[in-house]
Design a protein around this motif. Structure first.
Motif, PDB file in Angstrom:
ATOM      1  N   HIS A   1       0.863  -1.177   0.000  1.00 13.86           N
ATOM      2  CA  HIS A   1       0.000   0.000   0.000  1.00 13.86           C
ATOM      3  C   HIS A   1       0.897   1.224   0.000  1.00 13.86           C
ATOM      4  O   HIS A   1       2.108   1.149   0.146  1.00 13.86           O
ATOM      5  CB  HIS A   1      -0.946  -0.003   1.210  1.00 13.86           C
ATOM      6  CG  HIS A   1      -0.241  -0.161   2.522  1.00 13.86           C
ATOM      7  ND1 HIS A   1       0.237   0.895   3.229  1.00 13.86           N
ATOM      8  CD2 HIS A   1       0.085  -1.278   3.222  1.00 13.86           C
ATOM      9  CE1 HIS A   1       0.809   0.454   4.341  1.00 13.86           C
ATOM     10  NE2 HIS A   1       0.731  -0.847   4.352  1.00 13.86           N
TER      11      HIS A   1
ATOM     12  N   ILE B   1      -5.743  -5.734   1.578  1.00  9.59           N
ATOM     13  CA  ILE B   1      -4.588  -4.829   1.474  1.00  9.59           C
ATOM     14  C   ILE B   1      -3.572  -5.396   0.498  1.00  9.59           C
ATOM     15  O   ILE B   1      -3.036  -4.686  -0.352  1.00  9.59           O
ATOM     16  CB  ILE B   1      -3.951  -4.604   2.868  1.00  9.59           C
ATOM     17  CG1 ILE B   1      -4.895  -3.818   3.773  1.00  9.59           C
ATOM     18  CG2 ILE B   1      -2.612  -3.868   2.724  1.00  9.59           C
ATOM     19  CD1 ILE B   1      -4.412  -3.704   5.206  1.00  9.59           C
TER      20      ILE B   1
ATOM     21  N   GLU C   1      -3.898   0.701   3.928  1.00 12.74           N
ATOM     22  CA  GLU C   1      -3.735   0.713   5.380  1.00 12.74           C
ATOM     23  C   GLU C   1      -3.191   2.070   5.807  1.00 12.74           C
ATOM     24  O   GLU C   1      -2.108   2.477   5.388  1.00 12.74           O
ATOM     25  CB  GLU C   1      -2.791  -0.403   5.806  1.00 12.74           C
ATOM     26  CG  GLU C   1      -2.642  -0.520   7.309  1.00 12.74           C
ATOM     27  CD  GLU C   1      -1.703  -1.647   7.712  1.00 12.74           C
ATOM     28  OE1 GLU C   1      -1.827  -2.134   8.835  1.00 12.74           O
ATOM     29  OE2 GLU C   1      -0.832  -2.019   6.884  1.00 12.74           O
TER      30      GLU C   1
ATOM     31  N   ILE D   1      -8.207   2.073   7.887  1.00 14.06           N
ATOM     32  CA  ILE D   1      -7.973   1.823   6.467  1.00 14.06           C
ATOM     33  C   ILE D   1      -8.775   2.838   5.663  1.00 14.06           C
ATOM     34  O   ILE D   1      -9.603   3.580   6.213  1.00 14.06           O
ATOM     35  CB  ILE D   1      -8.402   0.392   6.059  1.00 14.06           C
ATOM     36  CG1 ILE D   1      -9.884   0.175   6.390  1.00 14.06           C
ATOM     37  CG2 ILE D   1      -7.522  -0.645   6.722  1.00 14.06           C
ATOM     38  CD1 ILE D   1     -10.452  -1.123   5.903  1.00 14.06           C
TER      39      ILE D   1
END
Length: 478
Positions: free
Chosen positions: A116, A440, A447, A453
């Protein structure tokens, strides 16, 4: 074939929505009939004149006629849904070639590292970052207004192209220049003026921003008193329109200390002109080389190299898949994460390469904030369609939150349980933690920290598109 399976699922979803609409209308008809009966009983108790009785009789006849028409239309709609459902059933029963789902294939364990924005090192935007940092550091540019020392530059580009990622790179790069006087503000679509100013105040001065009874003028005065003391760097992410920028807010932010800079990101070029930015950095799609580099980084598991793709004779297939992306980093990451969960076999990779979903387009939605139509949609749908059925429900449910909303994980889990998405009798904490980790890893959610999130705007559009009217009523940016 996959495309038949895909469209049959879409048809099922649409028919389910239509059936629910019919049932809701039927409930309204029944409730209206009950109310009419209760009203008639009350009228019978009262003494009525002949004129009143005749008027009531004609009203009853008219009501029964309208009721009959409504019931007839409900029955016609049910008949149509039944016929459509029979068509979908025939489509589902069409034999599949090879007896195997060609895209889902056989899944293998993915590597444990999460992917992420907060963890992964941005790729392919170093030159863009260098240009913007030089602009922010230069004294040759000044504000187009006559009210103060703040200057505006903008990043403009399509959804999924990496505007927020680039802005985050710049935000971190100018730390020494602005020190602790750096703030990030998500503007989003149709923002509330007072809430925006109050949000900035909370960042500048915690105690000042908590007063919820102040007028916009008072809030702007407090903000000006605070940010005129030191030069600041303010990122205004995801700006859709400029009405909120007019008058007091514009004058307040532009009248800051000399050397203050405002960086805006937007999909709309007119925002650049409307906010008086002195420079617009139009972000371009990735080149094939950049796209391939990011794709390989997402696809390879721990210990693997690009030579593994050559050895399994799938490198040329991967190159063909990358050419379909349109150079959008978000889609590259999502499809790359999906491919990482597959075997390195020509059969599995060719099934993705040859999928007819790449040819699927949809018109843009009526909302001005939706950009999932066109070239970006197939890659998103391929990634979504590859999810296990239970993860699809959890992902789509997230569209009930507004765009740019930081979702508290504990609250989300309680809502999943309350809406029956979590099976009774399982270890809720362990199971949901694994589900969130999987989403994720698939780059479907980001995240923020261990407790929260969020959805990328484009993925919020995707979840809303899939969830449709079932969840869409709760999603608002107003």
């Amino acid at each position: 074939m996959l495309i038949e399976s895909f469209f049959s699922k879409e048809c099922d979803r649409q028919l389910e929505f239509e059936l629910k609409d019919v049932l809701y209308d039927a409930e309204d008809i029944i409730e209206g009939y009950r109310s009419k009966i209760e009203a008639s009983k009350r009228d019978q108790v009262r003494k009525r004149s002949l004129t009143t009785a005749l008027s009531s009789y004609y009203e009853d006849v008219s009501f029964r006629y309208q009721l009959g028409n409504k019931i007839k239309k409900v029955n016609e709609r049910l008949d149509k849904i039944k016929k459509d459902w029979d068509m979908v059933d025939r489509l589902k029963k069409t034999p599949k070639e090879g007896g195997k789902d060609p895209v889902h294939g056989e899944h293998v364990n993915a590597k444990k590292a999460t992917h992420h924005i907060g963890i992964q090192q941005p790729i392919g935007r170093e030159n863009d970052k260098k240009v913007l940092v030089e602009m922010l550091s230069s004294n040759d540019f000044c504000s187009k207004t006559e009210k103060g020392g703040a200057s505006i530059i903008s990043i403009v580009g399509n959804g999924g192209i990496g505007k927020m990622t680039l802005a985050n790179m710049v935000f971190n790069e100018v730390e020494q220049q602005f020190m602790e006087h750096r703030w990030w503000l998500c503007v989003s679509e149709r923002p509330n003026h007072k809430d925006l100013v109050r949000q900035i105040l909370r960042e500048l001065c915690k105690s000042v921003g908590e007063n919820t009874d102040c007028s916009l003028t008072v809030l702007c005065t407090q903000l000006l008193n605070e940010h005129s003391k030191e030069k600041i760097f303010l990122v205004q992410d995801d700006v859709w329109e400029v009405k909120w920028w007019e008058e007091e807010i514009r004058g307040t932010l532009m009248a800051g200390a000399i050397g203050s800079k405002i960086l805006i990101t937007s999909r709309k070029k007119y925002v650049f002109e409307g906010m008086g930015a002195f420079y617009m950095h139009e972000l371009q799609e990735f080149s094939f080389h950049q796209s391939w580099y990011l794709f390989v980084k997402e696809v390879l598991r721990e210990g693997q190299t690009e030579e593994d793709l050559v050895m399994h004779k799938i490198k040329f297939v991967g190159e063909g898949i990358v050419k379909k992306y349109g150079g959008l980093p978000l889609v590259i990451k999502m499809v790359g994460s999906m491919m990482r969960a597959k075997k390195m076999s020509r059969e599995d990779w060719n099934s993705v390469m040859d999928s007819k979903i790449w040819e699927w387009k949809t018109p843009a939605a009526s909302s001005s904030s939706t950009e999932i139509g066109g070239v970006i949609l197939p890659g998103l749908m391929l990634s979504y369609d590859d999810l296990p059925y239970y993860l699809k429900s959890y992902f789509v449910y997230c569209c009930i939150y507004p765009k740019d909303y930081e979702i508290e994980i504990g609250t989300l889990i309680m809502q999943w349980v309350a809406h029956g998405l979590i099976e009774v009798g399982i270890d809720v904490e362990a199971t949901t933690s694994q589900y969130i980790e999987n989403l994720i890893r698939r780059c479907l959610i980001e995240e923020i920290d261990l407790k929260s999130i969020k959805l990328h705007d484009i993925l919020h559009d995707l979840a809303l598109f899939i969830g449709g009217r079932e969840h869409g009523h709760a999603s608002t940016t107003e």
